[in-house]
Design an enzyme around this catalytic site. Structure first.
Site, PDB file in Angstrom:
ATOM      1  N   SER A 160       0.842  -1.196   0.000  1.00  0.00           N
ATOM      2  CA  SER A 160       0.000   0.000   0.000  1.00  0.00           C
ATOM      3  C   SER A 160       0.883   1.254   0.000  1.00  0.00           C
ATOM      4  O   SER A 160       1.642   1.475  -0.930  1.00  0.00           O
ATOM      5  CB  SER A 160      -0.951  -0.042   1.192  1.00  0.00           C
ATOM      6  N   ASP A 254     -10.148  -2.755  -5.848  1.00  0.00           N
ATOM      7  CA  ASP A 254      -9.246  -1.890  -5.099  1.00  0.00           C
ATOM      8  C   ASP A 254      -9.055  -0.624  -5.922  1.00  0.00           C
ATOM      9  O   ASP A 254      -8.844  -0.698  -7.148  1.00  0.00           O
ATOM     10  CB  ASP A 254      -7.902  -2.610  -4.885  1.00  0.00           C
ATOM     11  N   HIS A 284      -8.882  -4.137  -1.031  1.00  0.00           N
ATOM     12  CA  HIS A 284      -7.607  -3.694  -0.460  1.00  0.00           C
ATOM     13  C   HIS A 284      -7.401  -4.325   0.918  1.00  0.00           C
ATOM     14  O   HIS A 284      -8.269  -4.274   1.788  1.00  0.00           O
ATOM     15  CB  HIS A 284      -7.586  -2.171  -0.340  1.00  0.00           C
TER      16      HIS A 284
END
Length: 314
Positions: A160, A254, A284
């Site tokens: 991320s 996502d 996610h």
């Protein structure tokens, strides 16, 4: 009209909150505080993880940057290392997040795991976090972790926001001709501050990370930056040639899906060996749900790439 987007995988739906999100996941300073508190729940005690796994876990500072170094017991000879940069939207998280999972990965791969605790926005906008990651990279590649680490077998990995900083580190290093890691692993990476891809609109108010939160994250990270450099938002890089072999993990549901796919394609166009996996119906952070088969398969694919790179010679 907001596009419908792909459906969430049936096996992942039970893990979603019962009430659909009706507001941004993170909406300003108060939201940052809530996210930090939520992510702190995933932090684990160094002593507890060491006792559970048998690994040696050291806490130290590298030119002021807090670092955790995980070394599995009974390692023989020189081994590879993973510089693993945590996520958290550039505003939250720490090197103690999912510490147990990182220790178990180090044990399985028979490598040293190095976890930097970089400075966070909004208190410390770009380039603070990236500078911290580079500081730890330079320490690691020059033998800071000890003679047991083969400095020619280091992989940089980030999930991320950690993917943003990891890819940003490679943009910085290739730009100035610095020594590069053996490979790069990007796990559902946050790469593009412009938020122009279709997937960012499909998930206007997602269960987890959503478009408003992403816009706020980038705004505080890039605060005071008039012209956004590619090392701050790696999707802006014009030339990705020179990158090492790269692994990219992408969730289909996502907001980062399309920027991850585009980054993989651009790396390929630049002649970089790329292994990209998009997991159907995955949102996610899905990889943390080890009860789901798609999560186990995603983690297995990532670890197989890491194993190959850490064991590669020459």
């Amino acid at each position: 009209m907001t596009p419908l987007g792909p459906p969430i995988a049936a096996e992942l739906r039970p893990f979603l909150p019962e009430i659909a999100a009706e507001r941004p996941f993170m909406d300003g300073p108060e939201g940052v505080g809530k996210l930090r508190a939520a992510m702190a729940e995933f932090e684990e005690s160094v002593d507890a993880v060491a006792a559970e796994t048998g690994a040696h876990i050291a806490e130290l500072r590298v030119d002021g940057v807090p670092v955790i170094v995980i070394t599995p017991a009974d390692l023989e000879g020189r081994v590879g290392a993973v510089l693993n940069v945590h996520g958290g939207g550039l505003v939250a998280g720490s090197h103690r997040s999912v510490l147990g999972a990182n220790a178990r990965t180090a044990i399985e791969l028979e490598c040293v795991m190095v976890l930097p605790d970089y400075r966070l926005a909004p208190e410390h906008p770009y380039p603070a976090g990236l500078d911290d990651v580079e500081t730890v990279w330079e320490w690691l590649r020059t033998g800071g972790a000890g003679r047991g680490v083969d400095v020619d077998r280091i992989v940089v990995m980030g999930g991320s926001a950690g993917g943003c900083l990891s890819a940003g580190l490679l943009v910085r290093l290739t730009g100035k001709g610095g020594q590069l890691p053996r490979a790069l692993v990007l796990v559902q990476p946050q790469l593009d501050d412009r938020n122009v891809h279709p997937s960012t609109f499909e998930l206007e108010h997602a269960y987890f990370w959503d478009r408003p939160s992403n816009l706020y994250s980038w705004s505080v990270y890039l605060a005071g930056t008039d012209i956004v450099p590619a090392e701050a938002a790696p999707a802006r890089a014009h030339d990705l040639s020179g990158f090492p072999p790269t692994f990219i993990e992408i969730g289909q549901v996502d907001i980062f899906r399309d920027e991850g796919l585009e980054f993989a394609a651009r790396l390929s166009h630049a002649g970089v060996p790329v292994e990209a996996h998009m997991w159907a119906g995955a949102f996610h952070g899905f990889d943390g749900l080890i009860e789901a088969s798609v999560s186990r398969r995603a983690v297995a694919a990532r670890r197989e790439f890491l194993r190959d790179q850490l064991n590669a010679r020459g």
